[in-house]
Scaffold this active site. Structure first.
Site, PDB file in Angstrom:
ATOM      1  N   LYS A   1     -14.910   6.446 -22.496  1.00  0.00           N
ATOM      2  CA  LYS A   1     -13.523   6.547 -22.992  1.00  0.00           C
ATOM      3  C   LYS A   1     -13.374   5.865 -24.347  1.00  0.00           C
ATOM      4  O   LYS A   1     -12.784   6.417 -25.275  1.00  0.00           O
ATOM      5  CB  LYS A   1     -12.590   5.889 -21.967  1.00  0.00           C
ATOM      6  CG  LYS A   1     -11.255   5.390 -22.511  1.00  0.00           C
ATOM      7  CD  LYS A   1     -10.460   4.695 -21.411  1.00  0.00           C
ATOM      8  CE  LYS A   1      -9.300   3.887 -21.898  1.00  0.00           C
ATOM      9  NZ  LYS A   1      -9.656   2.598 -22.492  1.00  0.00           N
ATOM     10  N   ASN A   2     -13.918   4.647 -24.458  1.00  0.00           N
ATOM     11  CA  ASN A   2     -13.674   3.883 -25.686  1.00  0.00           C
ATOM     12  C   ASN A   2     -14.546   4.320 -26.858  1.00  0.00           C
ATOM     13  O   ASN A   2     -14.457   3.752 -27.938  1.00  0.00           O
ATOM     14  CB  ASN A   2     -13.830   2.379 -25.413  1.00  0.00           C
ATOM     15  CG  ASN A   2     -12.678   1.863 -24.550  1.00  0.00           C
ATOM     16  OD1 ASN A   2     -11.675   2.553 -24.367  1.00  0.00           O
ATOM     17  ND2 ASN A   2     -12.825   0.668 -24.010  1.00  0.00           N
TER      18      ASN A   2
ATOM     19  N   CYS B   1      -2.980  -0.208 -21.921  1.00  0.00           N
ATOM     20  CA  CYS B   1      -2.762  -1.070 -20.767  1.00  0.00           C
ATOM     21  C   CYS B   1      -1.889  -2.246 -21.145  1.00  0.00           C
ATOM     22  O   CYS B   1      -1.993  -2.794 -22.244  1.00  0.00           O
ATOM     23  CB  CYS B   1      -4.103  -1.579 -20.251  1.00  0.00           C
ATOM     24  SG  CYS B   1      -5.040  -0.321 -19.396  1.00  0.00           S
TER      25      CYS B   1
ATOM     26  N   ARG C   1      -0.839  -7.497 -27.550  1.00  0.00           N
ATOM     27  CA  ARG C   1      -1.909  -6.663 -28.105  1.00  0.00           C
ATOM     28  C   ARG C   1      -1.522  -6.348 -29.545  1.00  0.00           C
ATOM     29  O   ARG C   1      -0.923  -5.322 -29.833  1.00  0.00           O
ATOM     30  CB  ARG C   1      -2.086  -5.378 -27.289  1.00  0.00           C
ATOM     31  CG  ARG C   1      -2.477  -5.626 -25.851  1.00  0.00           C
ATOM     32  CD  ARG C   1      -2.908  -4.364 -25.164  1.00  0.00           C
ATOM     33  NE  ARG C   1      -4.200  -3.891 -25.638  1.00  0.00           N
ATOM     34  CZ  ARG C   1      -4.835  -2.835 -25.130  1.00  0.00           C
ATOM     35  NH1 ARG C   1      -4.291  -2.150 -24.145  1.00  0.00           N
ATOM     36  NH2 ARG C   1      -5.993  -2.460 -25.607  1.00  0.00           N
TER      37      ARG C   1
ATOM     38  N   ASP D   1     -12.817  -5.613 -19.642  1.00  0.00           N
ATOM     39  CA  ASP D   1     -12.430  -4.442 -18.845  1.00  0.00           C
ATOM     40  C   ASP D   1     -13.088  -4.435 -17.470  1.00  0.00           C
ATOM     41  O   ASP D   1     -12.690  -3.667 -16.590  1.00  0.00           O
ATOM     42  CB  ASP D   1     -12.774  -3.141 -19.590  1.00  0.00           C
ATOM     43  CG  ASP D   1     -11.903  -2.946 -20.829  1.00  0.00           C
ATOM     44  OD1 ASP D   1     -10.962  -3.736 -21.028  1.00  0.00           O
ATOM     45  OD2 ASP D   1     -12.172  -2.002 -21.598  1.00  0.00           O
TER      46      ASP D   1
ATOM     47  N   ARG E   1      -6.330   7.505 -16.296  1.00  0.00           N
ATOM     48  CA  ARG E   1      -6.446   7.315 -17.761  1.00  0.00           C
ATOM     49  C   ARG E   1      -7.903   7.122 -18.154  1.00  0.00           C
ATOM     50  O   ARG E   1      -8.293   7.477 -19.268  1.00  0.00           O
ATOM     51  CB  ARG E   1      -5.673   6.057 -18.189  1.00  0.00           C
ATOM     52  CG  ARG E   1      -4.195   6.242 -18.417  1.00  0.00           C
ATOM     53  CD  ARG E   1      -3.637   5.029 -19.155  1.00  0.00           C
ATOM     54  NE  ARG E   1      -4.424   4.779 -20.353  1.00  0.00           N
ATOM     55  CZ  ARG E   1      -4.669   3.584 -20.872  1.00  0.00           C
ATOM     56  NH1 ARG E   1      -4.155   2.508 -20.327  1.00  0.00           N
ATOM     57  NH2 ARG E   1      -5.404   3.445 -21.951  1.00  0.00           N
TER      58      ARG E   1
HETATM   59  C1  UD1 Z   1      -9.265   2.203 -26.751  1.00  0.00           C
HETATM   60  C2  UD1 Z   1     -10.119   0.979 -26.703  1.00  0.00           C
HETATM   61  O1  UD1 Z   1     -11.193   0.927 -27.302  1.00  0.00           O
HETATM   62  N1  UD1 Z   1      -9.684  -0.033 -25.944  1.00  0.00           N
HETATM   63  C3  UD1 Z   1     -10.486  -1.211 -25.803  1.00  0.00           C
HETATM   64  C4  UD1 Z   1     -10.273  -2.105 -27.011  1.00  0.00           C
HETATM   65  O2  UD1 Z   1      -8.877  -2.357 -27.117  1.00  0.00           O
HETATM   66  P1  UD1 Z   1      -8.324  -2.965 -28.486  1.00  0.00           P
HETATM   67  O3  UD1 Z   1      -9.126  -2.454 -29.622  1.00  0.00           O
HETATM   68  O4  UD1 Z   1      -6.869  -2.755 -28.466  1.00  0.00           O
HETATM   69  O5  UD1 Z   1      -8.674  -4.496 -28.309  1.00  0.00           O
HETATM   70  P2  UD1 Z   1      -8.931  -5.539 -29.493  1.00  0.00           P
HETATM   71  O6  UD1 Z   1     -10.373  -5.839 -29.543  1.00  0.00           O
HETATM   72  O7  UD1 Z   1      -8.263  -5.042 -30.720  1.00  0.00           O
HETATM   73  O8  UD1 Z   1      -8.064  -6.768 -28.961  1.00  0.00           O
HETATM   74  C5  UD1 Z   1      -8.636  -7.929 -28.438  1.00  0.00           C
HETATM   75  C6  UD1 Z   1      -7.736  -9.090 -28.716  1.00  0.00           C
HETATM   76  O9  UD1 Z   1      -7.558  -9.257 -30.115  1.00  0.00           O
HETATM   77  C7  UD1 Z   1      -6.175  -9.354 -30.454  1.00  0.00           C
HETATM   78  N2  UD1 Z   1      -5.920  -8.629 -31.718  1.00  0.00           N
HETATM   79  C8  UD1 Z   1      -6.451  -7.399 -31.918  1.00  0.00           C
HETATM   80  C9  UD1 Z   1      -6.167  -6.670 -33.065  1.00  0.00           C
HETATM   81  C10 UD1 Z   1      -5.319  -7.252 -34.026  1.00  0.00           C
HETATM   82  O10 UD1 Z   1      -5.018  -6.666 -35.073  1.00  0.00           O
HETATM   83  N3  UD1 Z   1      -4.805  -8.500 -33.807  1.00  0.00           N
HETATM   84  C11 UD1 Z   1      -5.098  -9.215 -32.671  1.00  0.00           C
HETATM   85  O11 UD1 Z   1      -4.628 -10.328 -32.499  1.00  0.00           O
HETATM   86  C12 UD1 Z   1      -5.439  -8.628 -29.293  1.00  0.00           C
HETATM   87  O12 UD1 Z   1      -4.110  -9.085 -29.168  1.00  0.00           O
HETATM   88  C13 UD1 Z   1      -6.314  -8.971 -28.119  1.00  0.00           C
HETATM   89  O13 UD1 Z   1      -5.949 -10.222 -27.586  1.00  0.00           O
HETATM   90  O14 UD1 Z   1     -10.992  -3.325 -26.845  1.00  0.00           O
HETATM   91  C14 UD1 Z   1     -10.562  -4.108 -25.725  1.00  0.00           C
HETATM   92  C15 UD1 Z   1     -11.337  -5.406 -25.721  1.00  0.00           C
HETATM   93  O15 UD1 Z   1     -12.683  -5.169 -25.550  1.00  0.00           O
HETATM   94  C16 UD1 Z   1     -10.764  -3.300 -24.441  1.00  0.00           C
HETATM   95  O16 UD1 Z   1     -10.180  -4.021 -23.370  1.00  0.00           O
HETATM   96  C17 UD1 Z   1     -10.102  -1.946 -24.528  1.00  0.00           C
HETATM   97  O17 UD1 Z   1     -10.535  -1.145 -23.446  1.00  0.00           O
HETATM   98  C1  PEP Z   2      -7.556  -1.978 -21.878  1.00  0.00           C
HETATM   99  C2  PEP Z   2      -8.056  -0.780 -21.657  1.00  0.00           C
HETATM  100  O1  PEP Z   2      -7.762   0.368 -22.271  1.00  0.00           O
HETATM  101  P1  PEP Z   2      -6.766   0.647 -23.477  1.00  0.00           P
HETATM  102  O2  PEP Z   2      -7.201  -0.202 -24.626  1.00  0.00           O
HETATM  103  O3  PEP Z   2      -7.013   2.100 -23.743  1.00  0.00           O
HETATM  104  O4  PEP Z   2      -5.404   0.329 -22.999  1.00  0.00           O
HETATM  105  C3  PEP Z   2      -9.124  -0.574 -20.666  1.00  0.00           C
HETATM  106  O5  PEP Z   2      -9.820   0.454 -20.789  1.00  0.00           O
HETATM  107  O6  PEP Z   2      -9.264  -1.389 -19.760  1.00  0.00           O
END
Ligand code: UD1
Ligand code: PEP
Length: 421
Positions: free
Chosen positions: A22-23, A119, A124, A306, A398
């Site tokens: 998915k990711n 999620c 986030r 995850d 999802r």
């Molecule tokens: C679609 C996808 O790929 N989703 C994955 C992606 O989510 P996603 O890319 O949203 O997760 P991030 O790695 O960005 O976020 C991790 C942490 O960094 C913080 N943060 C992130 C971006 C930012 O601009 N500022 C900030 O503060 C977030 O609030 C969070 O606490 O990585 C997560 C962490 O491995 C996984 O759980 C999700 O499954």
């Molecule tokens: C946090 C997850 O997904 P998403 O970033 O797509 O919400 C997840 O796959 O567990």
């Protein structure tokens, strides 16, 4: 309303086919929109709800998309993009919608983000994404609900992420790929899915160095072209099936090209689970009482957040006290209350949880609060006595393709139901 009904007690045996990641596929759909000519073909696409939403979103901005479900193949023609708006009713339903911004910015000069879903795991933020676009020359107007990103061409710059954001890294690589000049991204994410996206972009003509080192350099090019790519296997789906084998006393053969469970495998081995690679197949079984475990989630190569909920279920079935420290998200313990309804003893204090096992689990009605707490409840149901009914099953759909059918093929007693309420 989707709900899953699981009657526990069956050992899972046989061959489990691991879906595409998915990711990885979601950023790849966003990347396909960067190609102004031709058709992109993505193979090994997981047939999950997030992919269906991504297809709807791509269509809503004007792309022509075919999802061939039985062939697990997507064909995307983005030669005529017509709208820069990512509409709230689709974009709010999945996190991957955030990955469409770079393509709209390059192709149409703007992206109007009406919402981003995903999620519910506490805060986030997206500040690294928007700060990065700004440093590349975009103007970002952050309204109450709508974010407007505009640029008449981006220029390379040095970017730094405070923490190695997964989608943040992917977005900034995509934005930099068609920018003028060189971009350096420091503290970039190391996740294998990010590397798979870099592989796709490289095939498309992007010039990216340093994937997997935390320090990525992108030389901008004038255009990217449509190519064919096979999505890597989903290590989270694989982790769940490995845990299903372990907690039911089963014996599963996991099939998924180049499957690497990394630290998840070592943690499960510490709990007493046996892994045996047999060529391209990874066998997983557990014939002993599970031992308790300490888990600290982290960015790759640490323990994936995850899989934190799924391993909480495994810990509840282990003989002794386990400790879990969640370091990525500040609200990812919604599972604890639901597991406790089934008889577990999980105590949460801030971002730490103590799981006192082994407590017998009994089936009851529980709710998925997010994708991974949902699948963790399916695991609990497989090991529980009696029937577990998991509400809000859409959240499970999802991220996991044909879950009930795949588990039934292995001997599980599980059904997926759809009702009006
Ligand atoms: C679609 C996808 O790929 N989703 C994955 C992606 O989510 P996603 O890319 O949203 O997760 P991030 O790695 O960005 O976020 C991790 C942490 O960094 C913080 N943060 C992130 C971006 C930012 O601009 N500022 C900030 O503060 C977030 O609030 C969070 O606490 O990585 C997560 C962490 O491995 C996984 O759980 C999700 O499954
Ligand atoms: C946090 C997850 O997904 P998403 O970033 O797509 O919400 C997840 O796959 O567990």
């Amino acid at each position: 309303m989707v709900r899953y009904r699981v009657r526990g007690g069956n050992a899972l045996r046989g061959t489990a086919f691991i879906q595409g990641a998915k990711n990885a596929v979601l950023p790849m759909i966003g990347a396909a929109l960067l190609a102004a000519k031709g058709r992109t073909v993505l193979r090994n696409v997981p047939i999950i709800e997030d992919v269906r939403r991504a297809v709807e979103l791509a269509e809503s901005v004007g792309a022509y998309v075919e999802l061939h479900e039985s062939e697990r193949t997507l064909v995307i023609d983005a030669s005529r993009l017509t709208s820069a708006v990512l509409p709230a009713e689709i974009a709010r339903r999945f996190r991957g919608s955030v990955l469409f911004t770079p393509a709209l910015l390059h192709r149409l000069g703007e992206a109007i983000v009406e919402g981003v879903g995903g999620c519910n795991l506490g805060s986030r933020n997206l500040d690294f994404h928007y700060l990065g676009y700004k440093r590349l020359g975009a103007v970002v107007d952050e309204g109450e609900t709508v974010i407007h990103v505009k640029a008449s061409g981006l220029t390379g710059a040095t970017l730094y992420l405070d923490t190695p954001s997964h989608t943040g890294t992917e977005n900034l690589i995509m934005a930099a790929s068609l920018a003028k000049g060189t971009t350096v991204i420091e503290n970039a994410a190391l996740e294998p899915e990010v590397l798979d996206v870099i592989d796709l972009l490289t095939k498309m003509g992007a010039r990216i160095r340093g994937g997997g080192t935390g320090f990525i350099t992108v030389e901008g090019v004038d255009e990217l072209h449509a190519v064919e790519h096979t999505v890597m296997p989903d290590r989270l789906d694989a982790g769940v099936f490995a845990m299903a084998s372990a907690i039911t006393g089963g014996d599963l053969n996991l099939v998924g090209t180049g499957l690497d469970l990394g630290v998840v495998r070592y943690k499960l081995e510490q709990m007493g689970v046996e892994f045996a690679p047999q060529g391209a197949v990874l066998s997983v079984r557990c014939e002993r009482t599970l031992r308790p475990i300490n888990i600290i989630t982290d960015t790759y190569p640490g323990f994936a957040t995850d899989l934190q909920s799924p391993i909480m279920t495994v810990a509840a079935l282990a003989d002794g006290t386990s400790y879990i420290h969640e370091r990525i998200f500040d609200g990812r313990f919604a599972l604890a209350g639901e597991l406790n309804k089934m008889g577990a003893n999980v105590e949460v204090d801030g971002n730490r949880a103590v799981v006192r096992g082994r407590t017998p689990l009994t089936g009851t009605q529980v709710t998925a609060h997010d994708l991974r707490s949902g699948i963790a409840l399916v695991l609990a149901g497989l090991a529980a006595e009696g029937e577990t009914v998991i509400e809000s099953g859409y959240l499970i759909d999802r991220g996991h393709a044909h879950l009930a059918a795949r588990m039934r093929a292995l001997g599980a007693d599980i059904t997926r139901e759809i009702s009006e309420h």
